[in-house]
Design a protein around this motif. Structure first.
Motif, short mmCIF file in Angstrom:
data_model
loop_
_atom_site.label_atom_id
_atom_site.label_comp_id
_atom_site.label_asym_id
_atom_site.label_seq_id
_atom_site.Cartn_x
_atom_site.Cartn_y
_atom_site.Cartn_z
N MET A 65 -6.26 6.72 -15.43
CA MET A 65 -6.64 6.92 -14.23
C MET A 65 -5.52 6.73 -13.16
N ARG A 66 -5.20 7.83 -12.46
CA ARG A 66 -4.22 7.74 -11.40
C ARG A 66 -4.90 8.17 -10.05
N LYS A 67 -4.54 7.18 -9.13
CA LYS A 67 -4.99 7.30 -7.79
C LYS A 67 -3.96 7.23 -6.76
N THR A 68 -3.78 8.32 -5.69
CA THR A 68 -2.57 7.87 -4.67
C THR A 68 -3.22 7.36 -3.20
N PHE A 69 -2.53 6.64 -2.65
CA PHE A 69 -3.04 6.25 -1.50
C PHE A 69 -1.98 6.70 -0.37
N GLY A 70 -2.23 7.12 1.00
CA GLY A 70 -1.44 7.67 2.01
C GLY A 70 -1.57 6.74 3.21
N THR A 71 -0.86 7.03 4.29
CA THR A 71 -0.87 6.60 5.38
C THR A 71 -1.04 7.80 6.46
N GLY A 72 -1.01 9.07 5.88
CA GLY A 72 -0.90 10.19 6.91
C GLY A 72 0.63 10.39 7.52
N SER A 73 1.41 9.84 7.30
CA SER A 73 2.82 9.57 7.66
C SER A 73 3.41 10.90 7.39
N VAL A 74 4.11 11.62 8.42
CA VAL A 74 4.84 12.88 7.97
C VAL A 74 5.82 12.75 7.10
N TRP A 75 6.21 11.67 6.85
CA TRP A 75 7.34 11.35 5.81
C TRP A 75 6.92 11.58 4.39
N GLU A 76 5.82 10.98 4.16
CA GLU A 76 5.04 11.17 2.86
C GLU A 76 4.83 12.50 2.42
N GLN A 77 4.55 13.61 3.35
CA GLN A 77 4.53 14.96 3.03
C GLN A 77 6.08 15.59 2.93
N THR A 78 6.92 15.14 3.89
CA THR A 78 8.21 15.61 3.85
C THR A 78 8.92 15.36 2.40
N THR A 97 -2.93 -1.31 -12.35
CA THR A 97 -1.52 -1.45 -11.42
C THR A 97 -1.60 -0.64 -10.22
N LEU A 98 -0.86 -1.44 -9.45
CA LEU A 98 -0.72 -0.76 -8.09
C LEU A 98 0.80 -0.75 -7.56
N PHE A 99 1.30 0.35 -7.54
CA PHE A 99 2.74 0.30 -7.09
C PHE A 99 3.12 0.85 -5.75
N ILE A 100 3.76 -0.07 -4.91
CA ILE A 100 3.79 0.29 -3.53
C ILE A 100 5.09 0.66 -3.20
N SER A 101 5.22 1.85 -2.52
CA SER A 101 6.65 2.19 -2.05
C SER A 101 7.35 1.09 -1.10
N ALA A 102 8.52 1.00 -1.02
CA ALA A 102 9.41 0.30 -0.05
C ALA A 102 8.82 0.72 1.26
N THR A 103 8.46 -0.45 2.00
CA THR A 103 7.97 -0.45 3.40
C THR A 103 8.56 -1.10 4.52
N ALA A 104 8.89 -0.34 5.51
CA ALA A 104 9.61 -1.14 6.49
C ALA A 104 8.80 -1.35 7.87
N ALA A 105 9.28 -2.12 8.63
CA ALA A 105 8.40 -2.92 9.78
C ALA A 105 8.27 -1.67 10.97
N SER A 106 7.68 -0.68 10.63
CA SER A 106 7.40 0.46 11.32
C SER A 106 6.02 0.33 11.98
N VAL A 126 -2.26 -2.55 2.63
CA VAL A 126 -2.38 -1.50 1.60
C VAL A 126 -3.02 -2.12 0.41
N LEU A 127 -3.07 -3.18 0.08
CA LEU A 127 -3.41 -3.79 -1.27
C LEU A 127 -4.99 -3.92 -0.78
N GLU A 128 -5.30 -4.52 0.21
CA GLU A 128 -6.66 -4.16 0.42
C GLU A 128 -7.64 -2.86 0.17
N ASP A 129 -6.77 -2.01 0.93
CA ASP A 129 -7.39 -0.47 0.77
C ASP A 129 -7.57 -0.17 -0.70
N ALA A 130 -6.64 -0.48 -1.53
CA ALA A 130 -6.70 -0.06 -2.99
C ALA A 130 -7.52 -1.08 -3.62
N GLY A 131 -8.22 -1.88 -3.26
CA GLY A 131 -9.16 -2.97 -3.82
C GLY A 131 -8.16 -4.28 -4.44
#
Length: 130
Positions: free
Chosen positions: A1-14, A26-35, A63-68
């Motif tokens: 099973m593979r599921k993706t989670f996004g924030t709607g950021s333009v950077w995710e698409q670009t 297992t949940l892998f979370i991308s490097a995240t800044a204080a934006s 992000v963790l909570e959103d993914a359960g």
């Protein structure tokens, strides 16, 4: 099973990435800044290593909570710091969240990020018991 989670950021698409990817338990979370929003505008939240680390960890908690998942499921944490001499400030904020959980940790000294106000990025891996 593979599921993706996004924030709607333009950077995710670009750049073609997801905020998080879950594979089985297992949940892998991308490097995240204080934006975040400051006075209704997208900006960097916090001007020091402690406050940026604290804010990022709050964001990652959502992000963790959103993914359960939860902080207790985190098994690996990587902190990317633009000034390694400030590791204690970032580490203090990290310890406030993970002091009893004790995931593996890497403190990585990096060149400045694209936005020079960004001092810290954090990447997490969480895993639920089978």
């Amino acid at each position: 099973m593979r599921k993706t989670f996004g924030t709607g950021s333009v950077w995710e698409q670009t750049l073609g990435y997801s905020r998080a990817v879950q594979v089985d338990n297992t949940l892998f979370i991308s490097a995240t800044a204080a934006s975040g929003l400051v006075d209704g505008k997208q900006a960097i939240v916090g001007d020091d290593f402690y406050s940026q680390t604290k804010y990022i960890l709050e964001k990652l908690g959502a992000v963790l909570e959103d993914a359960g998942f939860s902080y207790e499921d985190v098994v690996q944490s990587k902190l990317y710091l633009t000034d390694i001499s400030k590791w204690e400030d970032a580490g203090r904020a990290h310890g406030e969240v993970f002091g009893e959980i004790r995931p593996t940790l890497a403190l990585v000294h990096v060149l400045p990020f694209l936005d020079p106000q960004m001092l810290v990025e954090i990447e997490l891996v969480a895993q639920k018991s089978a």
